[in-house]
Motif scaffolding. Structure first.
Motif, short mmCIF file in Angstrom:
data_model
loop_
_atom_site.label_atom_id
_atom_site.label_comp_id
_atom_site.label_asym_id
_atom_site.label_seq_id
_atom_site.Cartn_x
_atom_site.Cartn_y
_atom_site.Cartn_z
N ARG A 231 -2.39 -4.08 8.24
CA ARG A 231 -1.25 -4.02 7.31
C ARG A 231 -0.08 -4.86 7.80
O ARG A 231 0.76 -5.27 7.00
CB ARG A 231 -0.82 -2.58 7.08
CG ARG A 231 -1.70 -1.83 6.08
CD ARG A 231 -1.08 -0.52 5.61
NE ARG A 231 -0.77 0.40 6.70
CZ ARG A 231 -1.63 1.30 7.20
NH1 ARG A 231 -2.84 1.41 6.69
NH2 ARG A 231 -1.26 2.08 8.18
N THR A 232 -0.02 -5.15 9.11
CA THR A 232 1.08 -5.95 9.66
C THR A 232 0.81 -7.45 9.56
O THR A 232 1.68 -8.25 9.91
CB THR A 232 1.35 -5.60 11.14
OG1 THR A 232 0.25 -6.05 11.94
CG2 THR A 232 1.58 -4.10 11.31
N THR A 233 -0.37 -7.83 9.09
CA THR A 233 -0.73 -9.25 9.02
C THR A 233 -0.42 -9.81 7.63
O THR A 233 -0.10 -9.07 6.70
CB THR A 233 -2.24 -9.45 9.30
OG1 THR A 233 -2.99 -8.94 8.20
CG2 THR A 233 -2.65 -8.77 10.61
N GLU A 234 -0.57 -11.11 7.51
CA GLU A 234 -0.35 -11.77 6.22
C GLU A 234 -1.34 -11.31 5.15
O GLU A 234 -1.12 -11.54 3.96
CB GLU A 234 -0.39 -13.29 6.36
CG GLU A 234 -1.70 -13.85 6.85
CD GLU A 234 -1.77 -13.99 8.38
OE1 GLU A 234 -2.51 -14.88 8.83
OE2 GLU A 234 -1.12 -13.22 9.11
N PHE A 235 -2.42 -10.65 5.55
CA PHE A 235 -3.42 -10.18 4.59
C PHE A 235 -3.06 -8.82 4.00
O PHE A 235 -3.60 -8.42 2.98
CB PHE A 235 -4.81 -10.11 5.25
CG PHE A 235 -5.24 -11.44 5.82
CD1 PHE A 235 -5.56 -12.50 4.97
CD2 PHE A 235 -5.30 -11.64 7.18
CE1 PHE A 235 -5.94 -13.73 5.49
CE2 PHE A 235 -5.68 -12.86 7.71
CZ PHE A 235 -6.00 -13.92 6.86
N GLY A 236 -2.18 -8.09 4.66
CA GLY A 236 -1.71 -6.82 4.14
C GLY A 236 -2.72 -5.69 4.23
O GLY A 236 -2.50 -4.61 3.69
#
Length: 158
Positions: free
Chosen positions: A56-61
């Motif tokens: 969730r903390t990445t650009e992918f969500g």
């Protein structure tokens, strides 16, 4: 030439492979179990694939499927459609593999392939070499993976 659903048959000989014809496979929805099993089988347990909190903390969500899982799904869907199921001898290689977009849990994917090249085998007079351009798309038509696969295919006997 057009796009047609692929009708599996036992008449998928080298001679019947038509350059420029595009076929589509059945679709498949990617599950959390698919991602977990692939990670366990391959040992790729990167947090992007295994940890909701991290992903969730990445650009992918959120968690995404492994790129290699997507490539495998693309190939598996073509096999599921019956392409060269009884005439294929060997996969000779993959070229120009590109990963364009992620697949998330719940995405539905479908593959399509187009024969782009074929030639007689120099070492196997009973077979030919076929090159297919294969693409994996999601339910919105977004391109996920693309590449070319080269296969050794049986010629019609006699």
């Amino acid at each position: 030439m057009g796009i047609a659903p692929y009708a599996p048959n036992a008449d998928d000989w080298f001679e019947n492979q038509e350059i420029g014809v595009t076929h589509v496979t059945p679709s498949r929805t990617v599950t959390e179990a698919d991602i977990n099993l692939f990670g366990g089988i391959t040992g790729d347990l990167a947090e992007l694939h295994t940890s909701d909190a991290y992903a969730r903390t990445t650009e992918f969500g959120g968690r995404i499927a492994h790129g290699m899982l997507n490539l495998s799904l693309m190939h598996g869907l073509v096999v599921r459609a019956g392409h060269q199921g009884s005439t294929g001898i060997a996969m000779l290689g993959w070229n120009n593999i590109k990963f364009h977009a992620p697949v998330k849990v719940g995405d539905t994917v479908q593959a399509r392939w187009t024969t782009i090249e074929k030639r007689d085998s120099r070492s196997r007079p009973d077979a030919g070499i076929v090159v297919d351009r294969i693409e994996l798309l999601n339910h919105d038509g977004r391109l996920i993976v693309s590449g070319e696969v080269t296969e050794l295919v049986r010629k019609r006997p006699g």
